[in-house]
Design an enzyme around this catalytic site. Structure first.
Site: not given
Length: 771
Positions: A324, A726
């Site tokens: 990621r 997030e």
């Protein structure tokens, strides 16, 4: 403190048909009556476990003597690797972490054994009597050393797009640099805890503070040599998680279960703060080497990036975290040519793990650092450089991993925020201030975030739920997600209440329970509401359909003509209360409960090539932050923050703003105050609130304005909402960039500003003195 909250003043009015419901446990939180595992009444005969920890970072175990522990008051037994009846290695994906260290130790704080006693304090005191003999070896404590030694927990990954050689050949400007990004302790208020209770007939009940009950079930069953249906895992709520209880809550559950199996009694295990910080993993520190090629206008032509993730002694979730980081190295910007190499480095520290953003922040910080340095090198406004490099709509819209950015709102969002917070006017005033003052220098930065929403492991993008309507009209919801204070349960209850046209007070949520929803994914990747909310909505719609068909048949109309609203059910012929409708349907033997399932559409991803569409959609946002730096000491203050964030059509504006504010402040801590310090022997020196500094209310500026972008999600999510857990975390990068702007102004040059994180006053002072 009169903090400005634009959201509360405007965003709720923008959703006139919606009112923010209170958090479903808010009253209990305020009253102190919300029960956590440590508040549970214990079964008679429960023992308490405490860990025996390695005091050496790396070496061969010559002896482990627990005889003195057994003689301590209240001690009933000890547990070591020899007592594990199943696999002695945790059932993690990479199968590389022992349940208990036995032959070797790999970090200070690694659990080698347990002491079982009548009380927690007795067990804890007895562990100090353990005698451990280890033939110590030099530890590897940083990723650069690990790379030199070719020490990895997983193989390196390489992603390349475009022609970097051509980009460098034609670029009139280049820059290169290094960036060290520190880790971050989760510092959840409730430390790790589990309570394992034997149920007879080889069955187990485990209460676990975990973001992933299904994985805890798997790990415990694996360690005890049992099928999954023999282990039930329950979690009503956590006192915070932030990713730290996605995998690592499973360790406590396994330790408690192995001990309970040996002792034939229930075992409770909770970690004191110091032990928790020694044992559990953190946000991955990253080391970056980078090169950028760009033109006279600051448009990036090519990027070369070498990313070294400090993974710790085992893989844990380091693979997808590092992946990621690659996926978010572009952040909001089109990279015509990119060459990214990611090393997953093995070090003798705790095995680092998931943390809010899951590697994304470590990638975003890199590219924002590059953008800031490009602007300074060319004497350009950093906002103009950022706007010039944004993804396009008609072209320049494909990521380095091959996904097209289809829902791009970056340019209008950023320019609106710039207008709303008077960026241009304030920047001119700031330059004038800096010209007139020598000691206090100010900096300001406006930075964006583009964050992909979905698990990159495609199979995790699924969820299940159960909805039951009782004959008194009350509704019970169960789903596979877990509540850690983020408001997931509240949003899911709101979705179900809306389906039935009921007030929230009529809908309740039960504990997350592997006996109710099997094979549930972790509550992570910001996907909790997307997945579980839609699954619960599907279940509720199924029950509503049953009710509608029953009433339509009785009243001689079509099911589509039956309306659920204001706690009533209406047909063209009559109106009944919801309770009456339910009771009538029950008497007609209509099913009043249903399950629901949801799998995220459109996504696909090849983890071997790191290409595909790993994300269902992107969430966007931008923040403008202003700081003042004392050039004599390196101390600084955050003066002002303005945020414009994209949450789609908000399901609960009050909860969403709480997540935006909390994410920003937690990101602020990561970038400024939260420093993990290890000595040369690998001992963590910052293992408590006295030495590890999380942000406080004093770090939040008086002006802290949050607004919501007024556009629904273009993808078919529940309520057309977007994830909010997030993405706001990375908005705090605007503070880091504002600090670098102030440092550059104080130095009076346009050279790159080397500022590693966390940007403590010491590091800021060093950057001021060392161009």
């Amino acid at each position: 403190m009169n903090t400005t909250h634009t959201l509360y003043e405007s965003a709720i009015h923008e959703s006139a048909d919606q009112k923010s419901a209170f958090h479903e446990s808010a009253v209990h939180h305020v009253q102190g009556s919300a029960a956590y595992i440590d508040d549970m009444a214990l079964t008679e005969g429960t023992l308490h476990a405490a860990p025996v920890l390695s005091t050496v970072a790396c070496g061969q175990v010559r002896a482990l003597d627990l005889s003195a522990c057994l003689q301590a008051p209240g001690v009933r037994g000890v547990v070591t690797a020899a007592d594990i009846v199943g696999d002695p290695v945790l059932a993690a994906y990479t199968h590389d972490e022992p349940i208990f260290a036995s032959d070797r130790v790999s970090h200070v704080g690694q659990v080698m054994a347990l002491v079982l006693a009548d009380t927690h304090q007795q067990a804890l005191h007895a562990t100090r009597l353990a005698r451990i003999d280890v033939a110590a070896e030099p530890p590897v404590l940083d990723a650069r050393t690990a790379l030199q030694q070719q020490s990895f927990v997983l193989p390196p990954v390489h992603v390349r797009s475009g022609d970097t050689e051509a980009a460098w050949a034609q670029a009139p400007h280049q820059l290169a640099g290094q960036l060290e990004i520190g880790g971050q302790e989760h510092f959840y208020l409730e430390t790790q805890i589990a309570y394992a209770v034997p149920q007879g007939q080889q069955q187990w009940l485990v209460h676990s503070s975990t973001q992933h009950p299904g994985e805890v079930q798997h790990w415990v069953a694996h360690a005890l040599g049992l099928p999954l249906h023999a282990v039930r895992v329950v979690c009503r709520r956590m006192g915070g998680g932030f990713g730290g209880k996605e995998t690592q809550g499973g360790h406590l559950a396994v330790w408690a279960a192995v001990a309970a199996h040996k002792m034939k009694s229930p075992v409770k295990m909770r970690l004191d703060r110091g032990d928790d910080m020694l044992i559990t993993g953190k946000r991955h520190p990253f080391s970056h080497d980078y090169q950028a090629a760009f033109d006279d206008q600051g448009q990036l032509l090519g990027l070369r990036s070498v990313q070294m993730a400090h993974c710790g002694h085992s893989a844990d979730l380091s693979g997808p975290v590092a992946d990621r980081a690659i996926f978010h190295t572009d952040n909001a910007y089109f990279l015509p040519a990119a060459d990214i190499t990611s090393y997953r480095c093995k070090t003798n520290t705790q095995s680092h793990t998931a943390y809010r953003g899951f590697g994304g922040p470590q990638g975003v910080l890199l590219i924002e650092t590059v953008m800031g340095d490009i602007a300074r090198a060319l004497h350009l406004d950093p906002l103009d450089v950022r706007l010039r490099n944004l993804y396009g709509v008609q072209d320049r819209h494909t990521t380095p991993y091959g996904m097209r950015v289809e829902d791009n709102i970056l340019h209008p969002l950023m320019t609106r925020l710039a207008d709303d917070c008077h960026y241009r006017t304030r920047r001119a005033a700031l330059a004038e201030w800096n010209a007139q003052h020598t000691v206090i220098q100010r900096g300001m930065a406006l930075t964006p975030v583009k964050f992909g929403i979905s698990f990159t492991a495609t199979h995790f993008n699924q969820a299940g739920a159960l909805v039951s309507v009782f004959t008194d009209g009350s509704v019970l919801v169960n789903h596979g997600g877990t509540e850690m204070g983020q408001g997931l349960h509240t949003k899911v209850c709101g979705v179900v209440a809306q389906v039935f046209g009921l007030p929230m007070t009529q809908v309740r949520i039960s504990a997350s329970d592997t006996d109710k929803v099997a094979n549930a994914s972790a509550t992570a990747a910001s996907s909790g509401t997307d997945l579980n909310g839609r699954a619960a909505q599907t279940a509720a719609l199924s029950v509503r359909s049953n009710l509608a068909q029953c009433l339509a048949q009785l009243d001689g109309c079509t099911p589509e003509e039956v309306v659920f609203a204001n706690a009533q059910v209406s047909t063209p012929h009559t109106t009944r209360s919801f309770v009456q409708a339910v009771q009538l349907a029950y008497n007609q033997r209509v099913q009043l409960w249903s399950d629901g399932f949801y799998a995220t559409p459109k996504i696909h991803y090849d983890r071997h090539t790191l290409t595909g569409r790993p994300f269902y959609y992107f969430a966007y946002g931008a923040a403008c932050s202003e700081v003042a730096v004392d050039t004599l000491t390196g101390e600084y203050r955050l003066l002002r923050v303005d945020i414009l964030h994209d949450v789609g059509q908000s399901l609960n504006p009050a909860i969403d703003v709480g997540q935006i504010e909390g994410g920003f402040v937690q990101g602020l801590g990561w970038l400024t105050t939260e420093e993990l310090v290890y000595n040369s022997a690998g001992v963590l020196q910052t293992k408590g609130a006295s030495t590890y500094k999380i942000p406080t209310a004093a770090d939040v500026p008086e002006h802290f304005a949050v607004s919501l972008w007024p556009e629904a999600n273009r993808e078919d999510t529940v309520g057309r909402s977007k994830a909010v857990g997030e993405p706001p975390f990375m908005l705090a990068i605007s503070v880091y960039e504002a600090l670098r702007e102030a440092i550059s102004a104080a130095r009076g040059d346009n050279s790159p500003v080397q500022l590693d994180t966390p940007a403590t006053p010491e590091r800021v002072l060093h950057a001021l003195k060392h161009p």
